[in-house]
Design a protein around this motif. Structure first.
Motif, mmCIF file in Angstrom:
data_model
loop_
_atom_site.group_PDB
_atom_site.id
_atom_site.type_symbol
_atom_site.label_atom_id
_atom_site.label_comp_id
_atom_site.label_asym_id
_atom_site.label_seq_id
_atom_site.Cartn_x
_atom_site.Cartn_y
_atom_site.Cartn_z
ATOM 1 N N LEU A 29 -45.785 -15.008 46.687
ATOM 2 C CA LEU A 29 -47.197 -15.388 46.633
ATOM 3 C C LEU A 29 -47.547 -15.829 45.214
ATOM 4 O O LEU A 29 -47.185 -15.170 44.237
ATOM 5 N N LEU A 30 -48.272 -16.964 45.130
ATOM 6 C CA LEU A 30 -48.629 -17.499 43.815
ATOM 7 C C LEU A 30 -50.030 -17.089 43.381
ATOM 8 O O LEU A 30 -50.407 -17.297 42.213
ATOM 9 N N PHE A 31 -50.842 -16.571 44.321
ATOM 10 C CA PHE A 31 -52.214 -16.175 44.006
ATOM 11 C C PHE A 31 -52.393 -14.690 44.280
ATOM 12 O O PHE A 31 -51.778 -14.122 45.197
ATOM 13 N N SER A 32 -53.267 -14.099 43.527
ATOM 14 C CA SER A 32 -53.671 -12.732 43.855
ATOM 15 C C SER A 32 -54.738 -12.789 44.939
ATOM 16 O O SER A 32 -55.275 -13.860 45.246
ATOM 17 N N SER A 33 -55.054 -11.627 45.523
ATOM 18 C CA SER A 33 -56.075 -11.597 46.581
ATOM 19 C C SER A 33 -57.425 -12.064 46.058
ATOM 20 O O SER A 33 -58.155 -12.802 46.734
ATOM 21 N N SER A 34 -57.746 -11.655 44.835
ATOM 22 C CA SER A 34 -59.035 -12.058 44.263
ATOM 23 C C SER A 34 -59.079 -13.561 44.017
ATOM 24 O O SER A 34 -60.114 -14.214 44.200
ATOM 25 N N GLU A 35 -57.950 -14.133 43.597
ATOM 26 C CA GLU A 35 -57.895 -15.583 43.344
ATOM 27 C C GLU A 35 -58.027 -16.354 44.653
ATOM 28 O O GLU A 35 -58.730 -17.366 44.727
ATOM 29 N N ALA A 36 -57.364 -15.864 45.699
ATOM 30 C CA ALA A 36 -57.482 -16.513 47.005
ATOM 31 C C ALA A 36 -58.913 -16.406 47.521
ATOM 32 O O ALA A 36 -59.445 -17.349 48.132
ATOM 33 N N SER A 37 -59.552 -15.268 47.272
ATOM 34 C CA SER A 37 -60.951 -15.102 47.681
ATOM 35 C C SER A 37 -61.854 -16.096 46.939
ATOM 36 O O SER A 37 -62.825 -16.618 47.497
ATOM 37 N N LEU A 38 -61.523 -16.350 45.669
ATOM 38 C CA LEU A 38 -62.294 -17.329 44.886
ATOM 39 C C LEU A 38 -62.205 -18.713 45.526
ATOM 40 O O LEU A 38 -63.209 -19.418 45.647
ATOM 41 N N LEU A 39 -61.005 -19.076 45.959
ATOM 42 C CA LEU A 39 -60.829 -20.380 46.612
ATOM 43 C C LEU A 39 -61.617 -20.432 47.914
ATOM 44 O O LEU A 39 -62.217 -21.452 48.257
ATOM 45 N N LEU A 40 -61.611 -19.313 48.644
ATOM 46 C CA LEU A 40 -62.324 -19.261 49.922
ATOM 47 C C LEU A 40 -63.831 -19.415 49.714
ATOM 48 O O LEU A 40 -64.503 -20.116 50.466
ATOM 49 N N ARG A 41 -64.354 -18.756 48.652
ATOM 50 C CA ARG A 41 -65.795 -18.882 48.389
ATOM 51 C C ARG A 41 -66.179 -20.316 48.047
ATOM 52 O O ARG A 41 -67.206 -20.816 48.476
#
Length: 716
Positions: A648-660
């Motif tokens: 995985l290249l993103f952390s959960s928080s980073e993926a959440s940022l993309l989702l927002r």
């Protein structure tokens, strides 16, 4: 079809005529008129027929003439200089520049640093440089050699006229140091004998070969004129020939006359004018004694069978006595003009005549013996002899604008021209600008044109600005050479652009420099040299232009260019440079930061450095670098990073940022802002319908869903 014709200052004439004389009203009746447009390159005019489309009768615009091929005529008030004439203009410009540097120097303008005589001495040196250079041009033009370019644009006689006029100006108005108030007769005589040789050497050679030359009809006229011209060697030779004359009286008189001619006082032979004046009075007494002896000759012995020698000799003695009426009559009888009388007046009639005295004397003589109205050179001489400066410049401009411009420059430097307080232009500036407009017709001489213009106050500076802003920068011609092209691309300013830049800095035309930089930037954008274009926009502080360059670079990405990363990298160095710029608009600066960071992201993706690419993508989103229209594109580029395996290249928080950020786009789109947020993505993926674009974004949502699923599995 084009024609080029020389036109006058007040009337345009083209051949063949667009409309015959008296037929213009017919052209108007047909719904047409004549229009023109001026070229910013060299001031030439394009003249052509255009429809009027009158509101009263629109049918008039449908003339049969419109169906015919209409010529465009290219006309210019001045004939562009030939190669040799261009060389003349350029070389004399160097002397003009030296004069400008001199007269604008603080020590020259100071009334205490330099005395008046010293200032005039400095100016005189440069004026003599002009005279010597014109002389060389005249000699060069007089050589009967075959010229590759055909006949000269200006004949040798034209340069001879410039030579006589400029050298006379120096004699009259820029005297040697200490001679400003000295008698001027000898200097004028030297000038006249240099430029207007009379009597001719051929006449003298012919007479000297005769056994009894006094029997020839030309003998006495030749002798008289040689004496008036101060040609002592020729005069004494032919007077000595009279020793063989059958009349004993003439033999005795000529012996005395030879002595008088040889002993006539000359100013250069005395240490002071007082000594010169005293010697002249004594010499005049001797001439008077000769008159007495001449008058004692009986009437019966005054004729030798061929000529009344007594009358001829009496005229010569009358000239030596300084009798103005005799001088005028003798000069006129022998074909002399007003110049000969004026010059001889300062030798025989008034040997102590100064320049101010000459002006009044010349006016009286010219009133009786007018100058030739058809001869511009003669008119210029007459105006100078009379001290009429404006008339001198007017006639000089008709002969050659070069002459009037440079005479006015020297007149201004020596304080000869009066300037009216309410005048928009001084006489000096007027003639300099007239000449500059002539030089302007040859766009290759733009650097000379602006130098003359910038020396002419605010009006001249305004015209010079317009010239500089229109100088052809010739980027594409320059870049045809590989080495030069590399220098340009590395940021080295070369060629015409460098010259223009230097001219702006030299004359402190910052506004013009910025305008030229903007023009240069547009040229480099056309060549897709975005780095140098951005550099010039920065130099011009053209932040909106810099924004357009960023748009061009981003457009390269939208169009799928393989060179997008290289283009963006070329403008990346500006980010650091502009970080300290106080008056930079934040919008354009952040756009610049975005394009460089986005290009870095694309470069990492291209090189498959996915971990770093993911880090950059998150930074772009977190720091809100992207414009609203690019959010969708940035998220769309995250798909391969979200799907990357095995890690995985993103952390959960980073993926959440993309989702927002994805949710923000969906909400804005549903509220009617789809065009603003999806326009760039539409062009990038070649999908026009909004519904289809939303489907493309669902791919991002799906990739995020898979990513969160993988996160859950790994956490479990």
């Amino acid at each position: 079809m084009t024609r080029t014709e020389r036109i006058g200052a007040s009337e345009e004439s083209v051949v063949p005529a667009i409309v015959e004389s008296g037929e213009f009203s017919e052209l108007v009746d047909e719904g047409q008129t004549i229009s023109l447009a001026q070229s910013p390159l060299d001031g030439s005019l394009g003249i052509f027929v255009v429809p009027t489309h009158t509101a009263e009768d629109p049918t008039k615009a449908h003339s049969t003439r419109l169906n015919e091929e209409q010529p465009i005529y290219f006309v210019n008030q001045h004939t562009p200089p030939s190669a040799e004439r261009r060389m003349f203009l350029a070389d004399t410009f160097a002397i003009f520049s030296a004069l400008r540097k001199l007269v604008t120097a603080p020590e020259f303008q100071s009334t205490t640093s330099l005395g008046e005589d010293r200032r005039v001495a400095y100016v005189r040196k440069l004026a003599i440089d002009f005279v010597n250079f014109i002389k060389e041009c005249w000699i060069h033009a007089s050589r009967p050699v075959a010229r590759p370019g055909g006949p000269l644009q200006f004949s040798s006689d034209h340069y001879r006229s410039l030579y006589t006029c400029f050298s006379l100006f120096v004699v009259l108005f820029i005297p040697e140091e200490g001679y400003a108030n000295a008698p001027v007769g000898d200097e004028l005589m030297e000038w006249q004998n240099t430029h207007f040789i009379e009597p001719s050497t051929e006449e003298g050679d012919q007479l000297s070969g005769l056994e009894k030359p006094w029997e020839d009809d030309t003998f006495w006229p030749y002798l008289t004129r040689a004496i008036i011209r101060g040609l002592n060697k020729a005069s004494t030779f032919f007077l000595s020939v009279l020793s063989g004359h059958p009349s004993e009286e003439i033999q005795h008189l000529t012996e005395t006359l030879i002595s008088l001619i040889q002993s006539q006082p000359r100013l250069d032979n005395f240490s002071s004018e007082k000594e010169f004046a005293l010697s002249t009075r004594r010499w005049k007494d001797k001439v008077q004694a000769l008159r007495i002896g001449l008058d004692r000759v009986p009437e019966s012995k005054r004729f030798d069978g061929f000529e009344n020698w007594w009358e001829r000799l009496s005229d010569i003695v009358g000239v030596l006595e300084g009798r103005g009426d005799v001088l005028k009559r003798v000069c006129e009888e022998q074909g002399g003009d007003w110049k000969e009388v004026c010059v001889a007046w300062g030798i025989f009639v008034d040997p102590r005549m100064r320049r101010d005295d000459l002006f009044e004397t010349a006016k009286d003589i010219i009133a009786e013996m007018p100058s030739d109205p058809t001869n511009l050179e003669d008119n210029i001489h007459a105006a100078m002899f009379s001290g009429q400066f404006e008339e001198t410049l007017h006639s000089s401009s008709q002969l050659d604008l070069w002459l009037s411009a440079h005479l006015s420059e020297f007149m201004g430097a020596t304080g000869l021209l009066q300037v009216k307080e309410d005048a928009d232009l001084s006489p000096r500036d007027f003639h300099i600008l007239e000449y500059a407009e002539y030089v302007y017709c040859d766009h290759a001489l733009w650097h000379i044109t602006i130098e003359y213009m910038y020396s002419c106050g605010e009006i001249g500076k305004s015209r010079g600005d317009q010239i500089l802003e229109r100088v052809p920068l010739r980027f594409f011609q320059q870049t045809s050479d590989h080495a030069t092209a590399e220098r340009i691309r590395s940021g080295d300013v070369v060629g015409v652009l460098k010259e223009v830049n230097e001219a702006c800095l030299q004359h402190r035309r910052e506004g013009v420099r910025r305008t030229v930089c903007k023009i240069a930037a547009r040229n480099f954008v056309q060549e897709k040299n975005y780095g140098l274009a951005a550099s010039y926009c920065t130099s011009a502080e053209d932040w909106s232009g810099l924004g357009h360059i960023v748009d061009h670079v981003l457009e390269e990405y939208v169009q799928g260019s393989a060179f997008f990363v290289e283009h963006a990298s070329s403008i990346a160095p500006l980010v650091q440079k502009l970080s300290t710029q106080p008056n930079l608009s934040g919008v354009f600066y952040y756009r610049l930061i975005f394009v460089t960071r986005f290009a870095r992201l694309q470069g990492l993706l291209r090189r498959k450095e996915y971990a770093d690419a993911a880090s950059d993508l998150v930074a772009i989103v977190r720091e809100d670098m992207a414009p609203a229209s690019w959010w969708a594109v940035v998220l769309y580029d995250s798909i391969p990073l979200l799907d990357y395996e095995p890690k995985l290249l993103f952390s959960s928080s980073e993926a959440s940022l993309l989702l927002r950020k994805l949710e923000d786009i969906s909400i804005k789109t549903s509220q009617g802002a789809g065009l603003e947020y999806l326009n760039v993505l539409s062009r990038r993926v070649h999908v026009k319908e909004q519904a289809d674009l939303l489907k493309e974004l669902k791919l991002v949502r799906l990739a995020l869903a898979r990513y969160f699923a993988r996160c859950a599995v790994l956490d479990g």
